[in-house]
Design a protein around this motif. Sequence first.
Motif, PDB file in Angstrom:
ATOM      1  N   THR A  15       0.874  -1.172   0.000  1.00 48.44           N
ATOM      2  CA  THR A  15       0.000   0.000   0.000  1.00 48.44           C
ATOM      3  C   THR A  15       0.908   1.219   0.000  1.00 48.44           C
ATOM      4  N   GLN A  30      -7.232   1.320   2.023  1.00 48.82           N
ATOM      5  CA  GLN A  30      -6.902  -0.079   2.292  1.00 48.82           C
ATOM      6  C   GLN A  30      -8.084  -0.814   2.907  1.00 48.82           C
ATOM      7  N   THR A  32     -11.241  -0.135   2.650  1.00 44.67           N
ATOM      8  CA  THR A  32     -12.311  -0.260   1.664  1.00 44.67           C
ATOM      9  C   THR A  32     -12.060  -1.416   0.699  1.00 44.67           C
ATOM     10  N   ILE A  33     -10.832  -1.523   0.213  1.00 43.65           N
ATOM     11  CA  ILE A  33     -10.510  -2.568  -0.760  1.00 43.65           C
ATOM     12  C   ILE A  33     -10.466  -3.943  -0.098  1.00 43.65           C
ATOM     13  N   VAL A  47      -2.348  -8.306  -3.386  1.00 46.48           N
ATOM     14  CA  VAL A  47      -2.986  -7.029  -3.684  1.00 46.48           C
ATOM     15  C   VAL A  47      -1.931  -5.933  -3.629  1.00 46.48           C
ATOM     16  N   ILE A  49      -1.932  -1.729  -3.772  1.00 43.12           N
ATOM     17  CA  ILE A  49      -2.789  -0.543  -3.763  1.00 43.12           C
ATOM     18  C   ILE A  49      -1.916   0.697  -3.777  1.00 43.12           C
ATOM     19  N   ALA A  67      -5.435  -0.279  -8.079  1.00 39.56           N
ATOM     20  CA  ALA A  67      -5.376  -1.561  -7.379  1.00 39.56           C
ATOM     21  C   ALA A  67      -5.016  -2.645  -8.379  1.00 39.56           C
ATOM     22  N   ALA A  89     -11.254   6.352  -3.400  1.00 41.01           N
ATOM     23  CA  ALA A  89     -11.358   5.026  -2.782  1.00 41.01           C
ATOM     24  C   ALA A  89     -12.696   4.376  -3.100  1.00 41.01           C
ATOM     25  N   LEU A  92     -12.830   3.429  -6.804  1.00 36.77           N
ATOM     26  CA  LEU A  92     -11.973   2.280  -7.075  1.00 36.77           C
ATOM     27  C   LEU A  92     -12.655   0.996  -6.626  1.00 36.77           C
ATOM     28  N   ALA A  93     -13.289   1.031  -5.465  1.00 41.48           N
ATOM     29  CA  ALA A  93     -13.996  -0.149  -4.970  1.00 41.48           C
ATOM     30  C   ALA A  93     -15.140  -0.534  -5.906  1.00 41.48           C
ATOM     31  N   LEU A  96     -13.630  -2.071  -9.040  1.00 40.54           N
ATOM     32  CA  LEU A  96     -13.077  -3.389  -8.746  1.00 40.54           C
ATOM     33  C   LEU A  96     -14.198  -4.401  -8.526  1.00 40.54           C
ATOM     34  N   ARG A  97     -15.286  -3.965  -7.922  1.00 37.29           N
ATOM     35  CA  ARG A  97     -16.423  -4.873  -7.720  1.00 37.29           C
ATOM     36  C   ARG A  97     -16.947  -5.377  -9.063  1.00 37.29           C
TER      37      ARG A  97
END
Length: 251
Positions: A15, A30, A32-33, A47, A49, A67, A89, A92-93, A96-97
């Motif tokens: 990270t 961090q 959140t991911i 991972v 980040i 990420a 953040a 990004l989540a 990524l989802r």
Amino acid sequence: MGVRGVRADVPVVETSGHGELPVGALGYLQRTIVALLRPAPEPVLGVRIRLTRLPDPAVTHPMVAQANVDLGGRLLRVQVTAGTAAEAADLLAARLRRRLEQAHTDRYRHSRGEGRDAPGTQQGPGARVSRRKSYRLATCSVDEALAEMEGCDYDFHLFTEAGSGQDSVLYRDVAGPRLAQLHPQPDQVAPHTATVSISGHPAPPLTTEQAIDRLGLSGLPFLFYRDEDSHRGHLLYRRYDGRYGVIAPAG
């Protein structure tokens, strides 16, 4: 997306933060991911980040969040830009989802024997190229290419740039969208409103096997090159199964 139970052992390999970041920004990113990855349908092997604040005050979205996730041996890479660290953040989540859901769908279809490449598409030593796509490139502006790339959540988009007429690829770089061209002509690129950097390096002339060797050494997710047979811009990319795909212009 199917869930096989919560995993509390998501490894955060790295990270990192760059630039002037708000207090607690990296911690929030961090958490959140990791929270998103714990119920992942496959083992998360690693991972990476990163959160960057760009120093240019003229940039409207100075926060860049990235990420890189090793999901059961498949590499997923996502990147977003935003006005604040918290927004970056969250975006990004969300992105990524969607990638995780798509990866799960692809795995399910593959297990059922759906969507496999047609016989005879594998080429070269060890059949390292497992998919080839050929289509007539759309002729459009950088703004239109960027809208297409963002709307489909692509990492890159191969197209014909309207002003220069060049085979071109638009992709996400750490500082924002970047354009690479077969024969760079920055002064001929059609007017656009998006902030996009333009590479001054021409696409290297390569065979597919040479492109595979170069991409393997670089560690990058894709390579834009000039095919030695057609003299057109081709794009070689890494697939989730460890092999490669090639996107080429038709006609």
